[in-house]
Design a protein around this motif. Structure first.
Motif, PDB file in Angstrom:
ATOM      1  N   ARG A  91      54.741  43.579  42.701  1.00 43.56           N
ATOM      2  CA  ARG A  91      54.129  42.902  43.851  1.00 43.56           C
ATOM      3  C   ARG A  91      52.623  42.732  43.639  1.00 43.56           C
ATOM      4  N   SER A  92      51.977  43.754  43.095  1.00 40.55           N
ATOM      5  CA  SER A  92      50.547  43.668  42.841  1.00 40.55           C
ATOM      6  C   SER A  92      50.238  42.579  41.812  1.00 40.55           C
ATOM      7  N   TRP A  93      51.053  42.496  40.772  1.00 37.79           N
ATOM      8  CA  TRP A  93      50.862  41.451  39.769  1.00 37.79           C
ATOM      9  C   TRP A  93      51.004  40.068  40.405  1.00 37.79           C
ATOM     10  N   ARG A  94      51.938  39.933  41.350  1.00 40.57           N
ATOM     11  CA  ARG A  94      52.165  38.634  41.976  1.00 40.57           C
ATOM     12  C   ARG A  94      51.001  38.211  42.863  1.00 40.57           C
ATOM     13  N   THR A  95      50.306  39.166  43.471  1.00 41.94           N
ATOM     14  CA  THR A  95      49.148  38.800  44.289  1.00 41.94           C
ATOM     15  C   THR A  95      48.008  38.254  43.432  1.00 41.94           C
ATOM     16  N   TRP A  96      48.062  38.508  42.144  1.00 39.56           N
ATOM     17  CA  TRP A  96      47.081  37.958  41.199  1.00 39.56           C
ATOM     18  C   TRP A  96      47.594  36.672  40.561  1.00 39.56           C
ATOM     19  N   SER A  97      48.632  36.082  41.108  1.00 40.67           N
ATOM     20  CA  SER A  97      49.266  34.909  40.510  1.00 40.67           C
ATOM     21  C   SER A  97      48.289  33.783  40.159  1.00 40.67           C
ATOM     22  N   PRO A  98      47.384  33.374  41.067  1.00 38.67           N
ATOM     23  CA  PRO A  98      46.488  32.272  40.691  1.00 38.67           C
ATOM     24  C   PRO A  98      45.583  32.611  39.523  1.00 38.67           C
ATOM     25  N   VAL A  99      45.228  33.877  39.382  1.00 38.79           N
ATOM     26  CA  VAL A  99      44.353  34.282  38.273  1.00 38.79           C
ATOM     27  C   VAL A  99      45.080  34.126  36.944  1.00 38.79           C
ATOM     28  N   TRP A 100      46.333  34.643  36.878  1.00 40.84           N
ATOM     29  CA  TRP A 100      47.084  34.526  35.624  1.00 40.84           C
ATOM     30  C   TRP A 100      47.312  33.062  35.270  1.00 40.84           C
ATOM     31  N   ARG A 101      47.560  32.226  36.255  1.00 38.22           N
ATOM     32  CA  ARG A 101      47.784  30.807  35.990  1.00 38.22           C
ATOM     33  C   ARG A 101      46.516  30.144  35.433  1.00 38.22           C
ATOM     34  N   LEU A 102      45.368  30.494  36.012  1.00 36.29           N
ATOM     35  CA  LEU A 102      44.110  29.919  35.525  1.00 36.29           C
ATOM     36  C   LEU A 102      43.785  30.384  34.110  1.00 36.29           C
ATOM     37  N   LEU A 103      44.092  31.651  33.827  1.00 37.98           N
ATOM     38  CA  LEU A 103      43.774  32.194  32.510  1.00 37.98           C
ATOM     39  C   LEU A 103      44.725  31.696  31.432  1.00 37.98           C
ATOM     40  N   LEU A 104      46.021  31.726  31.710  1.00 38.22           N
ATOM     41  CA  LEU A 104      47.016  31.474  30.673  1.00 38.22           C
ATOM     42  C   LEU A 104      47.403  30.001  30.538  1.00 38.22           C
ATOM     43  N   VAL A 105      47.120  29.203  31.560  1.00 38.62           N
ATOM     44  CA  VAL A 105      47.471  27.785  31.504  1.00 38.62           C
ATOM     45  C   VAL A 105      46.223  26.901  31.572  1.00 38.62           C
ATOM     46  N   ALA A 106      45.419  27.078  32.620  1.00 43.24           N
ATOM     47  CA  ALA A 106      44.277  26.189  32.815  1.00 43.24           C
ATOM     48  C   ALA A 106      43.240  26.323  31.710  1.00 43.24           C
ATOM     49  N   MET A 107      42.957  27.561  31.305  1.00 46.65           N
ATOM     50  CA  MET A 107      41.900  27.732  30.306  1.00 46.65           C
ATOM     51  C   MET A 107      42.278  27.161  28.937  1.00 46.65           C
ATOM     52  N   PRO A 108      43.465  27.454  28.392  1.00 41.81           N
ATOM     53  CA  PRO A 108      43.823  26.814  27.125  1.00 41.81           C
ATOM     54  C   PRO A 108      43.864  25.290  27.217  1.00 41.81           C
ATOM     55  N   LEU A 353      48.119  25.643  38.808  1.00 47.18           N
ATOM     56  CA  LEU A 353      48.362  26.238  40.116  1.00 47.18           C
ATOM     57  C   LEU A 353      49.494  25.565  40.888  1.00 47.18           C
ATOM     58  N   ALA A 354      49.707  24.281  40.635  1.00 47.66           N
ATOM     59  CA  ALA A 354      50.703  23.535  41.406  1.00 47.66           C
ATOM     60  C   ALA A 354      52.098  23.609  40.798  1.00 47.66           C
ATOM     61  N   LEU A 355      52.208  23.986  39.545  1.00 49.24           N
ATOM     62  CA  LEU A 355      53.510  24.074  38.895  1.00 49.24           C
ATOM     63  C   LEU A 355      54.229  25.337  39.349  1.00 49.24           C
ATOM     64  N   LEU A 356      55.385  25.177  39.977  1.00 48.47           N
ATOM     65  CA  LEU A 356      56.143  26.305  40.543  1.00 48.47           C
ATOM     66  C   LEU A 356      55.223  27.220  41.344  1.00 48.47           C
ATOM     67  N   PRO A 357      54.599  26.693  42.400  1.00 52.85           N
ATOM     68  CA  PRO A 357      53.582  27.458  43.121  1.00 52.85           C
ATOM     69  C   PRO A 357      54.159  28.623  43.910  1.00 52.85           C
ATOM     70  N   ARG A 358      53.307  29.616  44.145  1.00 54.43           N
ATOM     71  CA  ARG A 358      53.667  30.738  44.999  1.00 54.43           C
ATOM     72  C   ARG A 358      53.536  30.300  46.454  1.00 54.43           C
ATOM     73  N   ASP A 359      54.394  30.823  47.314  1.00 54.31           N
ATOM     74  CA  ASP A 359      54.387  30.482  48.735  1.00 54.31           C
ATOM     75  C   ASP A 359      52.990  30.708  49.314  1.00 54.31           C
ATOM     76  N   PRO A 360      52.362  29.658  49.896  1.00 55.60           N
ATOM     77  CA  PRO A 360      51.000  29.810  50.422  1.00 55.60           C
ATOM     78  C   PRO A 360      50.892  30.799  51.573  1.00 55.60           C
ATOM     79  N   ASP A 361      51.998  31.159  52.201  1.00 53.15           N
ATOM     80  CA  ASP A 361      51.957  32.134  53.291  1.00 53.15           C
ATOM     81  C   ASP A 361      51.927  33.575  52.775  1.00 53.15           C
ATOM     82  N   ARG A 362      52.097  33.755  51.483  1.00 51.52           N
ATOM     83  CA  ARG A 362      52.073  35.089  50.888  1.00 51.52           C
ATOM     84  C   ARG A 362      50.768  35.296  50.144  1.00 51.52           C
ATOM     85  N   GLU A 363      50.378  36.549  49.999  1.00 50.23           N
ATOM     86  CA  GLU A 363      49.132  36.865  49.301  1.00 50.23           C
ATOM     87  C   GLU A 363      49.218  36.379  47.865  1.00 50.23           C
ATOM     88  N   GLY A 364      48.178  35.658  47.434  1.00 48.50           N
ATOM     89  CA  GLY A 364      48.195  35.079  46.101  1.00 48.50           C
ATOM     90  C   GLY A 364      48.732  33.666  46.074  1.00 48.50           C
TER      91      GLY A 364
END
Length: 440
Positions: A91-108, A353-364
């Motif tokens: 659950r903690s990893w999932r709350t960091w979802s936008p960060v992992w997406r920016l690092l592993l997808v957006a940055m490369p 961030l938009a590919l298979l996005p996390r529910d905006p009502d949940r943290e992350g």
């Protein structure tokens, strides 16, 4: 430049560092914009005639000053983040979802897109195109303060201005802050790859070595050293048996600077990424006692030092702009910088961030407006100057003057564009969030 002029400029700098954050807080301008403008004005004065501001003549100095500025900023953002990362909790990893997406997808994708423009449009050699892509890809922890989290939240300090409200650690600010803290270290593998290519002899057979050591090995060492240093220092500061050694009780905030230097030095000694070590150390130190007022005291010391260093860098950058820094800029550099800020980073961030996005009502989770904001506000800054200075001090860079002009122009474009849009955009998003909370 006479000693009287130096004292005058230093006094003016300290005054600006003290006043600007308060003056520009409610305005549609940012302190970096004012600092660059003041630096340009100073550069037009006859105070420093005969003093060279060409970056090629000061590679080592630029490297060390920008390096220290980024390090101090990384410690500051690490101490400010209130959202913990429990490595054992999914659950903690999932709350960091936008960060992992920016690092592993957006940055490369940003590195690749910028490098392709550099190769195809600017005609750069592949190694140099990769270098400018890696240098310009990271979101900067120094100049992105307008879209980052504020001071650490504490249990025993009330904020009369309400800045520690729900928006102080919303998903937008959190994502941009954590991304800025982590991606500086993750840009290094690609900087090293470009240097290996420039040195010659790098083939596809060497890819495994690069992935195993420069990507996985050095990252793992940096994070391990940082977490270990933060755990030890946090234990000593908050739970030491001796009252004299329990710095949280004595209120000595210089521990933050000691932690910064120790973590960075230790990681570099064992060949890990020091930037990652400093951010990981700050995060672990913050987690040692989350609501303690000592966290805010440490952050305040780091923030003041960061403000002074940032002011110095931006003033000199502005002075250099009116002393010939942009003289090698041509249409290729303009196209590359504008494409990066207006197209490549926003598109890469939105896709991530938009590919298979996390529910905006949940943290992350982010809704469409928040996704667009995070994708757009990828601020370029001091880190880009550091990477170029670092690379140029290790290998000969073909077309180095052009690289300096282009990177400096990209930073200035980001300072102006993001500085003008950050305050109204974040105010609009905060108002919408408060209205949604009230109606819910």
């Amino acid at each position: 430049m006479t000693s009287a002029a130096v004292y005058f400029l230093l006094g003016l700098s300290l005054l600006l560092a003290t006043v600007l954050p308060h003056v520009t807080r409610r305005l549609v301008i940012s302190p970096p914009m004012v600092l660059v403008a003041v630096g340009m004005a100073i550069g037009l004065l006859p105070l420093g005639e005969g003093v060279s501001l060409e970056p090629e003549a000061h590679r080592e100095l630029i490297t060390h000053v920008t390096e220290l500025t980024v390090l101090v900023s990384l410690m500051g953002v690490g101490l400010a983040i209130d959202r913990t990362l429990d490595l054992r909790s999914l659950r903690s990893w999932r709350t960091w979802s936008p960060v992992w997406r920016l690092l592993l997808v957006a940055m490369p994708l940003t590195i690749l897109g910028t490098a392709l423009i550099g190769w195809w449009v600017a005609g750069l050699a592949p190694a140099v195109a990769l270098l400018i892509g890696a240098a310009l890809a990271p979101t900067d922890p120094v100049l992105a303060s307008d879209v980052q989290v504020g001071e650490p939240l504490t249990e025993d300090v009330d904020d009369p201005d309400g800045e520690d409200g729900p928006e102080a650690d919303d998903d937008i600010r959190f994502a941009l802050t954590a991304e800025a803290g982590l991606n500086d270290g993750l840009a290094f593998p690609f900087v090293h790859l470009s240097l290996l290519m420039l040195a010659g002899g790098f083939t596809l057979l060497d890819t495994g070595t690069w992935l195993g050591w420069y990507v996985l090995g050095k990252i793992a060492i940096g994070v391990t050293v940082g977490v270990g240093a933060g755990w030890l220092l946090g234990r000593q500061a908050f739970r030491a048996r001796s009252d004299q050694l329990r710095l949280a009780d004595t209120g000595e905030p210089l521990l933050a600077l000691a932690a910064l230097l120790a973590a960075y030095g230790a990681a570099e000694l064992v060949h890990g990424y020091g930037f990652l070590a400093v951010f990981a150390c700050a995060m672990r130190l913050r987690a040692s006692a989350h609501g303690h007022s000592y966290q805010r005291a440490m952050h305040a010391v780091v923030e003041r030092l960061e403000r002074l260093l940032t002011l110095l860098v931006l003033l000199v950058l502005g002075m250099a702009m009116t002393r010939g820094l942009l003289q090698h800029l041509d249409w290729r550099g303009v196209v590359l910088a504008l494409a990066l800020v207006l197209v490549v980073r926003p598109a890469a961030g939105y896709v991530a961030l938009a590919l298979l996005p996390r529910d905006p009502d949940r943290e992350g989770g982010l809704d469409r407006g928040e996704t667009a904001a995070v994708a757009f506000f990828g601020v370029r800054g001091v880190g880009s100057l550091f990477y170029l200075a670092y690379a140029s001090s290790h290998e000969h860079l073909p077309g180095e003057p052009w690289l300096w002009s282009t990177v400096a122009f990209a930073v200035i474009v980001s300072v102006l564009l993001h500085g003008l849009t950050a305050t109204p955009a974040m105010a609009r998003l905060d108002a919408r969030r408060r209205a949604s909370t009230t109606s819910g």
